[in-house]
Design an enzyme around this catalytic site. Structure first.
Site, PDB file in Angstrom:
ATOM      1  N   ARG A   1       0.842  -1.191   0.000  1.00 18.33           N
ATOM      2  CA  ARG A   1       0.000   0.000   0.000  1.00 18.33           C
ATOM      3  C   ARG A   1       0.880   1.245   0.000  1.00 18.33           C
ATOM      4  NH1 ARG A   1      -3.429  -2.798  -1.450  1.00 18.33           N
ATOM      5  NH2 ARG A   1      -5.500  -3.159  -0.602  1.00 18.33           N
TER       6      ARG A   1
ATOM      7  N   GLU B   1      -4.199   7.245  -5.541  1.00 24.12           N
ATOM      8  CA  GLU B   1      -4.413   6.476  -6.772  1.00 24.12           C
ATOM      9  C   GLU B   1      -5.783   6.848  -7.336  1.00 24.12           C
ATOM     10  OE1 GLU B   1      -3.938   2.322  -5.852  1.00 24.12           O
ATOM     11  OE2 GLU B   1      -1.957   2.629  -4.969  1.00 24.12           O
TER      12      GLU B   1
ATOM     13  N   HIS C   1      -1.000  -0.203  -9.933  1.00 25.17           N
ATOM     14  CA  HIS C   1      -1.690  -1.100  -8.998  1.00 25.17           C
ATOM     15  C   HIS C   1      -2.311  -2.309  -9.725  1.00 25.17           C
ATOM     16  CE1 HIS C   1      -3.620  -1.179  -4.760  1.00 25.17           C
ATOM     17  NE2 HIS C   1      -3.410  -2.409  -5.221  1.00 25.17           N
TER      18      HIS C   1
HETATM   19  C1  GLV Z   1      -4.776  -5.371  -3.886  1.00 25.13           C
HETATM   20  O1  GLV Z   1      -4.123  -4.413  -3.591  1.00 25.13           O
HETATM   21  C2  GLV Z   1      -5.610  -6.073  -2.989  1.00 25.13           C
HETATM   22  O2  GLV Z   1      -5.715  -5.687  -1.808  1.00 25.13           O
HETATM   23  O3  GLV Z   1      -6.245  -7.056  -3.411  1.00 25.13           O
END
Ligand code: GLV
Length: 320
Positions: free
Chosen positions: A238, A267, A285
């Site tokens: 994160r 983001e 991401h």
């Molecule tokens: C991705 O970041 C998730 O938490 O699945």
């Protein structure tokens, strides 16, 4: 077969799951991803038993309070659930489910992509190829650094951290780790435990973040300064775990040699200064973004919903 209940989704249902969804639920799903306010409006319209949401959708206490009383379960198609106020949901009688395990391999694979991309200056080379290979690198130009044999320190030795360690061992990388609790010898597989992150940092030629978000900033200027000069920093966990101002300063000074990042404080409106730096390799991401994994994640989220609506407690219930 009687349907289990009404489901409102914030994301389109993929073709592979459509038949199953139609068989199990009266489903109201959009053509495009919804924002939180639109999901709440759709929920108010249909009084669903269940909500299927995804990562980019904050579900804070103020949002939860606006949900109709009919909602009994909310599943997120992500392993992380820092976008959800689980305590507020639970207080309102809503069980929250996530998607652990099924994304472990895909995320660990992405992590290695970030590591290799950062170490080998992939962004600069891709840029060169995009431009028709106009830059001809001499023998001592365009060089990255070796990954093989470097010591990797992993912060967060859960499922994904261990999968990263397993891959890194294939690169002959000695593994150190910091975790709230020490793992059994079996799960450690030879990795060296540090109860103190501060004590581990000076040994990490590669620092890997693999812990859940929602616990404040972990990587501060002071902690970046404790790494060996030129260390590679990799984060697929994160962005909220990192002081990005401190990271940019460390990348500019060479204290951090390069960084591979899949996650950002903001983001999608990330700090584009990170991309302007030559020594970064950035992805939007996409840790779990494979056809197989995303189908498995959506399937697991639906399993959780189906179980709760059938009066069972699924294994993927999240605790506040
Ligand atoms: C991705 O970041 C998730 O938490 O699945």
């Amino acid at each position: 077969m009687a349907k289990l209940g009404r489901l409102v989704a914030s994301l389109p249902i993929p073709d592979v799951l459509r038949e199953r969804v139609v068989a199990q639920f009266d489903c109201f799903a959009p053509e495009r991803h919804l924002r939180t306010d639109d999901l709440i409006a759709l929920a108010k319209q249909h009084d669903p038993d269940a909500l299927l949401i995804s990562l980019g959708m904050p579900m804070r206490a103020e949002h939860v309070a606006l949900l109709p009383a009919s909602v009994r379960v909310m599943a997120t198609t992500s392993v992380g659930y820092d976008h959800i106020d689980v305590a507020a949901a639970n207080a309102q009688g809503i069980t929250v489910c996530n998607t652990p395990d099924v994304l472990t391999d895909a995320t660990a694979d992405t992590h290695m992509l970030l590591l290799l991309g950062a170490a080998r200056q992939a962004k600069t080379h891709i840029h060169n190829m995009d431009g028709g290979w106009k830059v001809r690198n001499g023998f001592f130009q365009g060089l990255g650094v070796d990954v093989s044999g470097k010591t990797m320190g992993i912060v967060g030795m859960g499922r994904i951290g261990r999968a990263v360690a397993q891959r890194a061992r294939g690169f002959d990388m000695p593994i150190l780790y910091h975790n709230r609790t020490r793992l059994s010898a079996d799960l450690e597989s030879g990795a060296r435990y540090f109860a103190s992150l501060e004590e581990m940092l000076p040994h990490c030629q590669v620092l890997s973040l693999n812990l859940p978000g929602g616990q404040g900033v972990l990587m501060t200027a002071e902690r970046f300064a404790k790494l060996p000069r030129g260390a590679i920093f990799v984060n697929s966990a994160r962005g909220s775990l990192v002081d990005e101002e401190a990271l940019i300063a460390a990348l500019k000074s060479g204290q951090v040699g390069s960084a591979g990042l899949d996650v950002f404080q903001k983001e999608p409106n990330f700090d584009t200064r990170l991309n302007e730096l030559e020594n970064t390799f950035l992805l939007p991401h996409i840790g779990s973004a494979t056809i197989e994994t995303r189908a498995a994640m959506a399937g697991l989220a639906l399993d959780g919903i189906a179980a709760v609506l059938s009066g069972q407690t699924p294994a993927n219930v999240v605790k506040a």
